[in-house]
Enzyme design. Structure first.
Site, short mmCIF file in Angstrom:
data_model
loop_
_atom_site.label_atom_id
_atom_site.label_comp_id
_atom_site.label_asym_id
_atom_site.label_seq_id
_atom_site.Cartn_x
_atom_site.Cartn_y
_atom_site.Cartn_z
N ASN A 166 -63.29 17.81 59.56
CA ASN A 166 -64.64 18.20 60.16
C ASN A 166 -64.57 19.34 60.82
O ASN A 166 -65.53 20.30 60.87
CB ASN A 166 -64.99 16.97 60.80
CG ASN A 166 -64.44 16.62 62.11
OD1 ASN A 166 -63.19 16.69 62.14
ND2 ASN A 166 -65.08 15.85 62.88
N ARG A 174 -55.81 23.74 68.50
CA ARG A 174 -55.97 23.01 69.55
C ARG A 174 -54.43 22.52 69.98
O ARG A 174 -54.21 22.24 70.85
CB ARG A 174 -57.04 22.04 69.66
CG ARG A 174 -57.81 21.79 70.68
CD ARG A 174 -59.21 21.28 70.48
NE ARG A 174 -59.03 19.71 69.98
CZ ARG A 174 -59.97 18.99 70.12
NH1 ARG A 174 -61.06 19.33 70.71
NH2 ARG A 174 -59.91 17.65 69.52
N ALA A 191 -55.98 17.90 56.49
CA ALA A 191 -56.74 16.92 55.51
C ALA A 191 -56.90 17.50 53.89
O ALA A 191 -57.09 18.75 54.03
CB ALA A 191 -58.32 16.85 56.21
N GLY A 243 -58.17 12.32 64.31
CA GLY A 243 -58.80 11.51 63.41
C GLY A 243 -59.49 10.25 63.81
O GLY A 243 -59.71 10.15 64.83
N SER A 244 -59.23 9.39 62.85
CA SER A 244 -59.77 7.90 63.11
C SER A 244 -59.39 7.24 63.87
O SER A 244 -58.04 7.28 63.86
CB SER A 244 -60.38 7.34 61.78
OG SER A 244 -59.31 6.94 60.91
N GLU A 265 -56.31 12.04 69.43
CA GLU A 265 -57.70 12.31 69.36
C GLU A 265 -58.57 11.79 68.34
O GLU A 265 -58.49 12.11 67.37
CB GLU A 265 -58.24 14.11 69.30
CG GLU A 265 -57.49 14.81 70.37
CD GLU A 265 -57.98 14.71 71.76
OE1 GLU A 265 -59.05 14.26 71.98
OE2 GLU A 265 -57.36 15.33 72.60
N ARG A 293 -74.67 19.53 65.59
CA ARG A 293 -73.53 20.55 65.26
C ARG A 293 -72.66 19.79 64.13
O ARG A 293 -72.45 18.50 64.18
CB ARG A 293 -72.52 20.55 66.68
CG ARG A 293 -71.52 21.17 66.76
CD ARG A 293 -71.04 21.46 68.03
NE ARG A 293 -69.76 22.13 68.03
CZ ARG A 293 -68.57 21.67 68.62
NH1 ARG A 293 -68.54 20.40 69.03
NH2 ARG A 293 -67.37 22.38 68.49
N CYS A 299 -66.87 14.19 66.23
CA CYS A 299 -66.29 13.33 66.96
C CYS A 299 -67.28 12.84 68.34
O CYS A 299 -67.55 11.95 69.11
CB CYS A 299 -64.94 13.24 67.62
SG CYS A 299 -64.52 14.72 68.30
N GLU A 400 -69.07 4.84 64.09
CA GLU A 400 -69.60 6.31 64.13
C GLU A 400 -70.41 6.62 63.06
O GLU A 400 -70.15 6.10 61.89
CB GLU A 400 -68.18 6.95 63.79
CG GLU A 400 -67.63 7.29 65.22
CD GLU A 400 -66.53 8.36 64.80
OE1 GLU A 400 -65.70 8.06 64.20
OE2 GLU A 400 -66.23 9.53 65.36
N SER A 460 -67.23 20.89 74.66
CA SER A 460 -65.79 21.49 74.27
C SER A 460 -65.86 22.86 74.82
O SER A 460 -66.92 23.64 74.67
CB SER A 460 -65.85 21.45 72.79
OG SER A 460 -66.24 20.16 72.41
P1 NAP Z 1 -58.94 10.18 58.96
O1 NAP Z 1 -59.34 9.38 57.69
O2 NAP Z 1 -58.29 9.43 60.08
O3 NAP Z 1 -58.12 11.59 58.88
C1 NAP Z 1 -57.89 12.44 59.63
C2 NAP Z 1 -56.25 12.89 58.98
O4 NAP Z 1 -55.19 11.68 59.03
C3 NAP Z 1 -56.33 13.49 57.75
O5 NAP Z 1 -55.50 14.49 57.78
C4 NAP Z 1 -55.95 12.14 56.96
O6 NAP Z 1 -55.30 12.71 55.61
C5 NAP Z 1 -54.74 11.48 57.63
N1 NAP Z 1 -54.32 10.20 57.37
C6 NAP Z 1 -55.27 9.36 56.74
N2 NAP Z 1 -54.65 8.33 56.70
C7 NAP Z 1 -53.34 8.43 56.86
C8 NAP Z 1 -52.01 7.76 57.16
N3 NAP Z 1 -52.12 6.51 56.95
N4 NAP Z 1 -50.95 8.34 58.07
C9 NAP Z 1 -51.17 9.60 58.28
N5 NAP Z 1 -52.36 10.13 58.16
C10 NAP Z 1 -53.13 9.86 57.46
O7 NAP Z 1 -60.24 10.60 59.76
P2 NAP Z 1 -61.35 11.37 58.88
O8 NAP Z 1 -62.32 10.42 58.61
O9 NAP Z 1 -60.78 12.33 58.21
O10 NAP Z 1 -62.03 12.20 60.15
C11 NAP Z 1 -63.01 11.75 60.92
C12 NAP Z 1 -62.61 11.09 62.22
O11 NAP Z 1 -61.89 12.08 63.05
C13 NAP Z 1 -63.79 10.69 63.00
O12 NAP Z 1 -63.23 9.18 63.34
C14 NAP Z 1 -63.66 11.67 64.28
O13 NAP Z 1 -64.38 10.95 65.37
C15 NAP Z 1 -62.24 12.00 64.35
N6 NAP Z 1 -62.26 12.97 64.95
C16 NAP Z 1 -61.90 13.08 66.45
C17 NAP Z 1 -61.67 14.25 67.20
C18 NAP Z 1 -61.37 14.22 68.51
O14 NAP Z 1 -60.92 15.20 69.00
N7 NAP Z 1 -61.16 12.86 69.20
C19 NAP Z 1 -62.14 15.38 66.53
C20 NAP Z 1 -62.38 15.43 65.25
C21 NAP Z 1 -62.69 14.37 64.39
P3 NAP Z 1 -56.15 12.71 54.18
O15 NAP Z 1 -56.83 14.00 54.29
O16 NAP Z 1 -55.14 12.41 53.18
O17 NAP Z 1 -57.29 11.95 54.33
#
Ligand code: NAP
Length: 496
Positions: A166, A174, A191, A243-244, A265, A293, A299, A400, A460
């Site tokens: 995202n 960061r 990603a 990520g998630s 995060e 945004r 997130c 979310e 941020s």
């Molecule tokens: P995600 O599915 O958790 O993916 C994030 C990253 O983790 C990607 O690079 C993904 O690879 C990788 N990943 C997935 N499964 C994994 C595993 N089993 N082992 C290691 N890495 C793995 O999250 P998303 O849906 O793409 O992103 C959105 C989420 O990020 C939301 O929950 C959002 O709130 C959160 N987020 C948090 C912040 C913060 O600062 N708190 C900032 C931005 C986003 P792939 O590309 O292969 O899927």
């Protein structure tokens, strides 16, 4: 040439010149067996390019390079580490426009958002270029006077970074900025939807003089298969993940084996509270920023809006007016304010959450579905939506949304608003609008989140600590504390 390609080309498309290989030990190399995966434009599904698909063996080779470079990078003068970041900051800003087009093409966000992200991402490099020379320690007389304590701060060591789609560049800088400043080396897995911004960034850091092995980039489709062996490798010393929450939990478990330093995060479920005494113009502006945004794919996105009864109707009306006036389209077109969501799965999830809320009694004020416009059919668009009277039982109250949907509920008292806001496992950010300073501070103290936007829809800032509590994560990025995540504290107790 499609209209999207024409727009992108007119803006100086970087796509053709962006490296598509893995970046290991300062070189661009293909993946084992030449494996690649496709990167597609979310605005129309068009194939943008193929990128090298790292295997676990490639990731281990990247860690080998990071481990080999660690000692010399830690010994590098802090001023020089900072100057690499400073040069990269300047190059990012010089090339802001073409990098923004590249990001828009892989992520879908409107160009204005992409330009904003490049500037935000670059600012982490400027900030940490200044922090590199401010790493200090301490000297203390032991309470019994019999010894002296020298406290030194040293780089943690080789790091593993995993980043989401995202904010494809800022979520990288960061982590990369403070790691470079602190003297750590790293392997980063971006990603799979958005590897290009990270690969372009690696090229910029290489040209800025970053020595081979300090940064290694391994895009991959088998995220778990590639990352887990790195986490279990005893040579890695830290993992930083954005990520998630579901994936974050799994990575924390895996990290236990080697007792890795962990920064997480994770997801959010931000409440946005508007009191009767709020400046309503400011509250509507703030809600638009906090909600829209990045099309709501943030997130920090306002996920639950609570409006006090006296202003709920008026606030809802004004927000609906603003949301319905937004123009949808491919991000590369100048008129676009809302781009497509990242993929079909994201679009389907938003639709499911809206239907669930409506089934449970929510009213659709505007939007509520995917757009019917023929021009937008091949992209993953969702119409900006405002819902009223969303009940607590609706799934979007606890999950979310990650899309352009603003659910509004009404409350009567401050206590009720605080309880509703805190009624979630998440704790990343919350927003409060009130003209009563004491109430604003009471809310800020009571809200169980790592950050609070008080009369402010955007929290941020690279110079401020970003991060969550509860299931939203561990650790802080940015600000003075951002570099602490990459430093160990060592005591030398000196006999006297
Ligand atoms: P995600 O599915 O958790 O993916 C994030 C990253 O983790 C990607 O690079 C993904 O690879 C990788 N990943 C997935 N499964 C994994 C595993 N089993 N082992 C290691 N890495 C793995 O999250 P998303 O849906 O793409 O992103 C959105 C989420 O990020 C939301 O929950 C959002 O709130 C959160 N987020 C948090 C912040 C913060 O600062 N708190 C900032 C931005 C986003 P792939 O590309 O292969 O899927």
């Amino acid at each position: 040439m499609t209209a999207t390609q024409q727009h992108a080309t007119a803006r100086g498309d970087l796509l053709a010149h962006t490296p598509k290989d893995l970046f290991i030990d300062g070189d661009w190399v293909p993946a084992t067996g030449g494996a690649t995966f496709e990167v597609r434009d979310p605005a129309n599904g068009e194939l943008l390019c193929e990128v090298a698909d790292a295997s676990p063996a490639d990731a281990t080779a990247a860690l080998d390079a990071a481990v080999a470079a660690q000692a010399s990078w830690a010994a590098h003068p802090p001023r020089e580490r900072g100057e690499v970041l400073r040069r990269a900051f300047e190059e990012l800003m010089r090339r802001q426009e073409e990098l923004a087009v590249l990001m828009t093409r892989e992520n879908g966000k409107p160009l204005a958002d992409a330009r904003g992200e490049i500037a935000y991402a670059a600012e982490f490099f400027r900030w940490f270029s200044e922090e590199a020379v401010r790493i200090d320690g301490g000297y203390q007389v032991a309470p019994n006077g019999a010894s002296r304590f020298l406290v030194m701060r040293q780089p943690v060591g080789p790091c593993i970074f995993v980043t989401p789609w995202n904010f494809p560049m800022a979520m990288g800088t960061r982590k990369i900025g403070p790691a470079i400043a602190a003297g750590c080396t790293m392997v980063i897995k971006p990603a799979h939807q958005t590897p290009l911004s990270m690969l372009a960034l690696a090229g910029i850091l290489k040209d800025a003089g970053l020595p081979p092995g300090v940064l290694n980039v391994v895009p991959a489709t088998d995220a778990g298969g590639v990352v887990e062996p790195l986490i279990r490798d005893p040579r890695a010393r830290k993992i930083s993940f954005t990520g998630s929450t579901a994936v974050g939990r799994r990575l924390i478990e895996q990290s236990a084996q080697q007792v890795l330093r962990v920064s997480m995060e994770l997801g959010g479920n931000a409440p946005f509270v508007v009191f009767d005494d709020a400046d309503l113009d400011a509250a509507v502006d703030g809600a638009m920023t906090a909600k829209m945004r990045n099309m709501g794919e943030a997130c920090t996105a306002a996920n639950r809006i609570y409006a006090q009864r006296g202003v709920a109707e008026e606030f809802g009306r004004r927000l609906a007016e603003r949301m319905s006036a937004l123009r949808l389209g491919p991000g590369v077109e100048d008129s676009t304010q809302v781009g497509p969501l990242i993929d079909a799965r994201a679009q389907e999830k938003v639709l499911t959450l809206v239907r669930d809320a409506v089934d449970r009694g929510a009213r659709v004020v505007v939007g509520g579905d995917v757009p019917t416009d023929e021009r937008l059919r091949s992209g993953h668009f969702f119409t900006p939506t405002v819902l009223r009277d969303v009940p607590w039982e609706a799934r979007m109250s606890s999950e979310e949304i990650f899309g352009p949907v603003a659910p509004i509920s009404t409350f009567d008292t401050e206590e009720e608003a605080l309880a509703a806001a805190n009624n979630t496992e998440y704790g990343l950010v919350s927003y409060v609008y009130t003209r009563d300073l004491a109430r604003g501070l009471r809310m800020a103290e009571g809200l169980e989140t790592g950050m609070v936007g008080l009369n402010q829809g955007l929290v941020s800032n690279p110079a401020a600590p970003f991060g969550g509590i509860k299931h939203s994560g561990v650790g802080r990025e940015g600000g003075h504390t951002g570099i602490d995540e990459f430093l160990e504290t060592k005591l030398v107790n000196i006999g006297f």
